[in-house]
Design a protein around this motif. Sequence first.
Motif, PDB file in Angstrom:
ATOM      1  N   UNK A  29       0.824  -1.208   0.000  1.00  0.00           N
ATOM      2  CA  UNK A  29       0.000   0.000   0.000  1.00  0.00           C
ATOM      3  C   UNK A  29       0.858   1.257   0.000  1.00  0.00           C
ATOM      4  N   UNK A  30       1.993   1.180   0.672  1.00  0.00           N
ATOM      5  CA  UNK A  30       2.910   2.323   0.704  1.00  0.00           C
ATOM      6  C   UNK A  30       3.429   2.630  -0.705  1.00  0.00           C
ATOM      7  N   UNK A  31       3.861   1.601  -1.423  1.00  0.00           N
ATOM      8  CA  UNK A  31       4.374   1.816  -2.776  1.00  0.00           C
ATOM      9  C   UNK A  31       3.259   2.227  -3.733  1.00  0.00           C
ATOM     10  N   UNK A  32       2.045   1.726  -3.496  1.00  0.00           N
ATOM     11  CA  UNK A  32       0.910   2.150  -4.317  1.00  0.00           C
ATOM     12  C   UNK A  32       0.615   3.632  -4.085  1.00  0.00           C
ATOM     13  N   UNK A  33       0.649   4.053  -2.813  1.00  0.00           N
ATOM     14  CA  UNK A  33       0.448   5.470  -2.529  1.00  0.00           C
ATOM     15  C   UNK A  33       1.541   6.302  -3.176  1.00  0.00           C
ATOM     16  N   UNK A  34       2.792   5.853  -3.072  1.00  0.00           N
ATOM     17  CA  UNK A  34       3.909   6.553  -3.710  1.00  0.00           C
ATOM     18  C   UNK A  34       3.680   6.675  -5.212  1.00  0.00           C
ATOM     19  N   UNK A  35       3.232   5.588  -5.855  1.00  0.00           N
ATOM     20  CA  UNK A  35       3.016   5.595  -7.305  1.00  0.00           C
ATOM     21  C   UNK A  35       1.965   6.637  -7.698  1.00  0.00           C
ATOM     22  N   UNK A  36       0.805   6.589  -7.063  1.00  0.00           N
ATOM     23  CA  UNK A  36      -0.268   7.499  -7.451  1.00  0.00           C
ATOM     24  C   UNK A  36       0.042   8.940  -7.052  1.00  0.00           C
ATOM     25  N   UNK A  37       0.728   9.124  -5.923  1.00  0.00           N
ATOM     26  CA  UNK A  37       1.147  10.473  -5.554  1.00  0.00           C
ATOM     27  C   UNK A  37       2.070  11.060  -6.612  1.00  0.00           C
ATOM     28  N   UNK A  38       3.044  10.275  -7.059  1.00  0.00           N
ATOM     29  CA  UNK A  38       3.984  10.752  -8.067  1.00  0.00           C
ATOM     30  C   UNK A  38       3.272  11.014  -9.396  1.00  0.00           C
ATOM     31  N   UNK A  39       2.373  10.126  -9.783  1.00  0.00           N
ATOM     32  CA  UNK A  39       1.663  10.312 -11.055  1.00  0.00           C
ATOM     33  C   UNK A  39       0.862  11.616 -11.030  1.00  0.00           C
ATOM     34  N   UNK A  40       0.043  11.809  -9.987  1.00  0.00           N
ATOM     35  CA  UNK A  40      -0.762  13.029  -9.915  1.00  0.00           C
ATOM     36  C   UNK A  40       0.119  14.268  -9.748  1.00  0.00           C
ATOM     37  N   UNK A  41       1.157  14.163  -8.908  1.00  0.00           N
ATOM     38  CA  UNK A  41       2.010  15.323  -8.662  1.00  0.00           C
ATOM     39  C   UNK A  41       2.773  15.763  -9.891  1.00  0.00           C
ATOM     40  N   UNK A  42       3.381  14.820 -10.610  1.00  0.00           N
ATOM     41  CA  UNK A  42       4.142  15.173 -11.812  1.00  0.00           C
ATOM     42  C   UNK A  42       3.200  15.663 -12.914  1.00  0.00           C
ATOM     43  N   UNK A  43       2.048  15.023 -13.055  1.00  0.00           N
ATOM     44  CA  UNK A  43       1.085  15.492 -14.047  1.00  0.00           C
ATOM     45  C   UNK A  43       0.653  16.918 -13.748  1.00  0.00           C
ATOM     46  N   UNK A  44       0.481  17.229 -12.467  1.00  0.00           N
ATOM     47  CA  UNK A  44       0.131  18.593 -12.053  1.00  0.00           C
ATOM     48  C   UNK A  44       1.172  19.592 -12.544  1.00  0.00           C
ATOM     49  N   UNK A  84       7.701   8.240 -16.002  1.00  0.00           N
ATOM     50  CA  UNK A  84       8.628   8.773 -14.987  1.00  0.00           C
ATOM     51  C   UNK A  84       8.446   8.062 -13.646  1.00  0.00           C
ATOM     52  N   UNK A  85       7.199   7.885 -13.242  1.00  0.00           N
ATOM     53  CA  UNK A  85       6.919   7.249 -11.952  1.00  0.00           C
ATOM     54  C   UNK A  85       7.322   5.782 -11.952  1.00  0.00           C
ATOM     55  N   UNK A  86       7.081   5.082 -13.051  1.00  0.00           N
ATOM     56  CA  UNK A  86       7.463   3.674 -13.131  1.00  0.00           C
ATOM     57  C   UNK A  86       8.972   3.505 -12.991  1.00  0.00           C
ATOM     58  N   UNK A  87       9.748   4.453 -13.515  1.00  0.00           N
ATOM     59  CA  UNK A  87      11.203   4.389 -13.359  1.00  0.00           C
ATOM     60  C   UNK A  87      11.581   4.440 -11.881  1.00  0.00           C
ATOM     61  N   UNK A  88      11.011   5.391 -11.147  1.00  0.00           N
ATOM     62  CA  UNK A  88      11.396   5.558  -9.745  1.00  0.00           C
ATOM     63  C   UNK A  88      10.843   4.436  -8.868  1.00  0.00           C
TER      64      UNK A  88
END
Length: 317
Positions: free
Chosen positions: A97-112, A156-160
């Motif tokens: 769940x932690x990595x899932x939160x990290x993934x979606x946070x990064x996706x939304x944040x970078x898209x922003x 980008x998020x998948x790389x990190x």
Amino acid sequence: MGCAPNASHSPVFLLLGFSRARVPPALPFLLFLAIYLTTIMGNVTLVLIISRDSRLHSPMYYLLRGLSVIDMGLSTVILPQLLAHLVSNYPAIPAARCFAQFFFFYVFGVTDTLVIAVMALDRYVAICDPLHYHSVMNRQLCACLLALCWVVSIVHTMLHVGLLLPLYWAGDAEGNVNLPHFFCDHRPLLRASCSDIHSNELAIFLEGGFLMLGPCSLIVLSYIHIGATILHLPSAAGRRRAVSTCGSHLTMVGFFYGTIIWVYFQPPFQNSQDQDMVAAVMYTTITPLANPFVYSLRNKDVKSAFHGLLGRGRVDS
């Protein structure tokens, strides 16, 4: 730092970012609950206004509607989990769940960040080439640019995430890893790892820096040309009108990009956990909350459409 024999790829993380706060947990709970509800209500209202009012069916508002959807996603990734942890004596989150939160946070944040850069391009065309604005910034181009923002962000998020998954974390006797943050952010996760994180740090500065450099360059160049165009406008009223169309966007650019650069692109030895926490609160909670108000309070078209929506609601009822 070496890893102990009991180090794991998938420990349980304890999000202890607010555990050191000297205030009752009820106060931050009520504060963040109010922020989350206001963020969702503000952005939903903005999406409804833009969708229902034909006067707002222009490229600028099309992009603004996309930004509102992203802001709702960013808040929803962070705040419900934070609220649950504020009322819990055991603020634990499993690694998956932690990595899932990290993934979606990064996706939304970078898209922003990318959409904000696209909005700078929109303002450039609107002010520097107004006669061709609707032919250049048409609905098809805006849709393609938004889709490109999402694709770049996901890659980008998948790389990190791919660089994060092989790391080990050494937990306590119960297998828990203390994370002095309020969500699964990149820097705190790397600090807590006992593995070699040089490749992760290098990816942040090189690939992440390149990803920031492109949008920042686009914003800076756009506003250099916008400033030159405004200075050559013949009337003071025209200059004020042009500046007012850019003021809201520039406010959010400084707010969002400033906090992200502060957290992610400082050398690791200059970062402090308290500074990271303050900056993270700003760009994960305050920016999504502020966006609908910053873009609408001084916008006559949005205010007029909002009053029309309220009037239509009373008539429909």
